[in-house]
Design a protein around this motif. Structure first.
Motif, mmCIF file in Angstrom:
data_model
loop_
_atom_site.group_PDB
_atom_site.id
_atom_site.type_symbol
_atom_site.label_atom_id
_atom_site.label_comp_id
_atom_site.label_asym_id
_atom_site.label_seq_id
_atom_site.Cartn_x
_atom_site.Cartn_y
_atom_site.Cartn_z
ATOM 1 N N ILE A 84 0.680 -1.191 0.113
ATOM 2 C CA ILE A 84 0.018 -0.049 -0.069
ATOM 3 C C ILE A 84 1.017 1.207 0.079
ATOM 4 O O ILE A 84 1.809 1.149 0.743
ATOM 5 N N VAL A 85 0.531 2.183 -0.762
ATOM 6 C CA VAL A 85 1.196 3.342 -0.904
ATOM 7 C C VAL A 85 0.364 4.305 -0.605
ATOM 8 O O VAL A 85 -0.875 4.597 -1.425
ATOM 9 N N VAL A 86 0.508 5.233 0.663
ATOM 10 C CA VAL A 86 -0.672 5.959 1.160
ATOM 11 C C VAL A 86 0.012 7.345 1.398
ATOM 12 O O VAL A 86 0.912 7.411 2.138
ATOM 13 N N SER A 87 -0.731 8.481 1.016
ATOM 14 C CA SER A 87 -0.393 9.637 1.361
ATOM 15 C C SER A 87 -0.998 10.106 2.816
ATOM 16 O O SER A 87 -2.344 9.556 2.976
ATOM 17 N N LEU A 88 -0.139 10.742 3.646
ATOM 18 C CA LEU A 88 -0.797 11.014 5.000
ATOM 19 C C LEU A 88 -1.786 12.082 5.094
ATOM 20 O O LEU A 88 -2.519 12.249 5.960
ATOM 21 N N HIS A 89 -2.074 12.717 3.856
ATOM 22 C CA HIS A 89 -2.950 13.861 3.910
ATOM 23 C C HIS A 89 -3.885 13.656 2.959
ATOM 24 O O HIS A 89 -4.292 14.659 2.354
ATOM 25 N N VAL A 90 -4.845 12.530 2.726
ATOM 26 C CA VAL A 90 -6.021 12.365 1.914
ATOM 27 C C VAL A 90 -7.062 12.729 2.825
ATOM 28 O O VAL A 90 -7.131 12.698 3.947
ATOM 29 N N PRO A 91 -8.326 13.428 1.966
ATOM 30 C CA PRO A 91 -9.265 13.426 2.711
ATOM 31 C C PRO A 91 -10.398 12.157 3.476
ATOM 32 O O PRO A 91 -9.862 11.233 3.030
ATOM 33 N N ALA A 92 -10.990 12.795 4.247
ATOM 34 C CA ALA A 92 -11.975 12.026 4.755
ATOM 35 C C ALA A 92 -11.432 11.033 5.996
ATOM 36 O O ALA A 92 -12.089 10.839 7.000
ATOM 37 N N LEU A 93 -10.306 10.310 5.638
ATOM 38 C CA LEU A 93 -9.710 9.633 6.773
ATOM 39 C C LEU A 93 -8.077 9.629 6.316
ATOM 40 O O LEU A 93 -7.979 9.252 5.464
ATOM 41 N N CYS A 94 -7.322 10.142 7.607
ATOM 42 C CA CYS A 94 -6.028 10.387 7.263
ATOM 43 C C CYS A 94 -5.063 10.245 8.276
ATOM 44 O O CYS A 94 -5.524 9.680 9.386
ATOM 45 N N GLY A 95 -3.670 10.349 8.018
ATOM 46 C CA GLY A 95 -2.746 10.242 9.011
ATOM 47 C C GLY A 95 -2.719 8.941 9.421
ATOM 48 O O GLY A 95 -2.994 7.748 9.150
ATOM 49 N N ALA A 96 -2.265 8.908 11.249
ATOM 50 C CA ALA A 96 -2.116 7.611 11.829
ATOM 51 C C ALA A 96 -3.402 7.015 11.811
ATOM 52 O O ALA A 96 -3.305 5.711 11.938
ATOM 53 N N MET A 156 8.978 5.509 4.513
ATOM 54 C CA MET A 156 8.141 7.182 4.419
ATOM 55 C C MET A 156 8.822 7.994 3.305
ATOM 56 O O MET A 156 10.234 7.935 3.251
ATOM 57 N N LEU A 157 8.321 8.434 2.400
ATOM 58 C CA LEU A 157 8.790 9.319 1.341
ATOM 59 C C LEU A 157 8.281 10.624 1.533
ATOM 60 O O LEU A 157 7.013 10.999 1.863
ATOM 61 N N THR A 158 9.241 11.694 1.386
ATOM 62 C CA THR A 158 8.459 13.081 1.528
ATOM 63 C C THR A 158 8.344 13.367 0.134
ATOM 64 O O THR A 158 9.185 13.263 -0.970
ATOM 65 N N ARG A 159 7.163 14.001 -0.341
ATOM 66 C CA ARG A 159 6.603 14.420 -1.396
ATOM 67 C C ARG A 159 7.628 15.410 -1.854
ATOM 68 O O ARG A 159 7.772 16.564 -1.450
ATOM 69 N N ILE A 195 3.429 8.508 2.162
ATOM 70 C CA ILE A 195 4.129 9.602 1.565
ATOM 71 C C ILE A 195 3.627 10.844 2.229
ATOM 72 O O ILE A 195 2.230 11.123 2.631
ATOM 73 N N GLY A 196 4.506 11.793 2.862
ATOM 74 C CA GLY A 196 3.962 12.539 3.674
ATOM 75 C C GLY A 196 4.656 14.118 3.255
ATOM 76 O O GLY A 196 5.501 14.172 2.048
ATOM 77 N N SER A 197 4.749 15.232 4.031
ATOM 78 C CA SER A 197 5.321 16.359 3.771
ATOM 79 C C SER A 197 6.463 16.374 4.763
ATOM 80 O O SER A 197 6.697 15.878 5.628
ATOM 81 N N ARG A 198 7.156 17.341 4.526
ATOM 82 C CA ARG A 198 8.315 17.898 5.291
ATOM 83 C C ARG A 198 7.948 17.960 6.700
ATOM 84 O O ARG A 198 6.773 18.790 6.985
ATOM 85 N N GLY A 199 8.382 17.505 7.899
ATOM 86 C CA GLY A 199 7.782 17.630 9.155
ATOM 87 C C GLY A 199 7.064 16.470 9.596
ATOM 88 O O GLY A 199 7.094 16.395 10.792
ATOM 89 N N ASP A 200 6.394 15.839 8.722
ATOM 90 C CA ASP A 200 5.725 14.649 9.178
ATOM 91 C C ASP A 200 6.531 13.456 9.512
ATOM 92 O O ASP A 200 7.686 13.140 9.359
#
Length: 120
Positions: free
Chosen positions: A49-61, A93-96, A79-84
Motif C-alpha cells: 500500500i502506498v498512502v499519502s498521510l494527507h488524503v481527505p475523509a480519513l488520514c494520518g495515523a 516514508m517518502l517526502t513528497r 508519503i508525507g510532507s516535510r515535518g511529518d
C-alpha cells in the motif's frame, strides 16, 4: 503479480505511482481518499500500500492503523510532507518531492525494497 493499492488525492501522484508499479510489472489499484482506500484495501488485500498521510475523509495515523488492521501482511509506504513523522508499522516514508520524476524514482526504489522478505 504483486498488487499495490495507491491512496492519494493527487491525480499526478497516483499517475506517478501507477507508472512506478508498471515499471515493476505490478498491478495497481487507486483510491482518492481514505475511506475508499480503506474499503479497497479490505476487498483487495494488496501486497503493498502506498498512502499519502494527507488524503481527505480519513488520514494520518488513523488511516495507517485502519489499513494495518485490514491488511496486516501488506507492506506500506507512506508519503508525507516535510515535518511529518513516519507512522509506526510502516516500511518506508517518502517526502513528497516537487518533481514527479523524483517521486517516481523514490517509489520504484521503495516498492522494490519492500518486495523482498521482511526482516525478522
Amino acid at each position: 503479480m504483486q498488487r499495490v493499492l495507491v491512496i492519494d488525492d493527487s491525480c499526478l501522484a497516483r499517475a506517478t505511482a501507477r507508472l512506478a508499479c508498471s515499471h515493476l510489472h505490478w498491478e495497481c489499484f487507486e483510491a482518492h481518499d481514505g475511506v475508499s482506500g480503506k474499503r479497497m484495501a479490505e476487498q483487495l488485500q494488496p501486497d503493498a500500500i502506498v498512502v499519502s498521510l494527507h488524503v481527505p475523509a480519513l488520514c494520518g495515523a488513523g488511516l495507517v492503523g485502519a489499513l494495518k488492521a485490514a491488511c496486516p501482511d501488506a507492506r506500506m509506504i507512506v508519503i508525507g510532507s516535510r515535518g511529518d513523522e513516519q507512522p509506526l508499522g510502516t516500511d518506508r516514508m517518502l517526502t513528497r518531492p516537487a518533481a514527479p520524476a523524483e517521486l517516481a524514482r523514490s517509489l520504484v526504489e521503495g516498492l522494490a525494497l519492500i518486495a523482498g522478505p521482511r526482516a525478522a
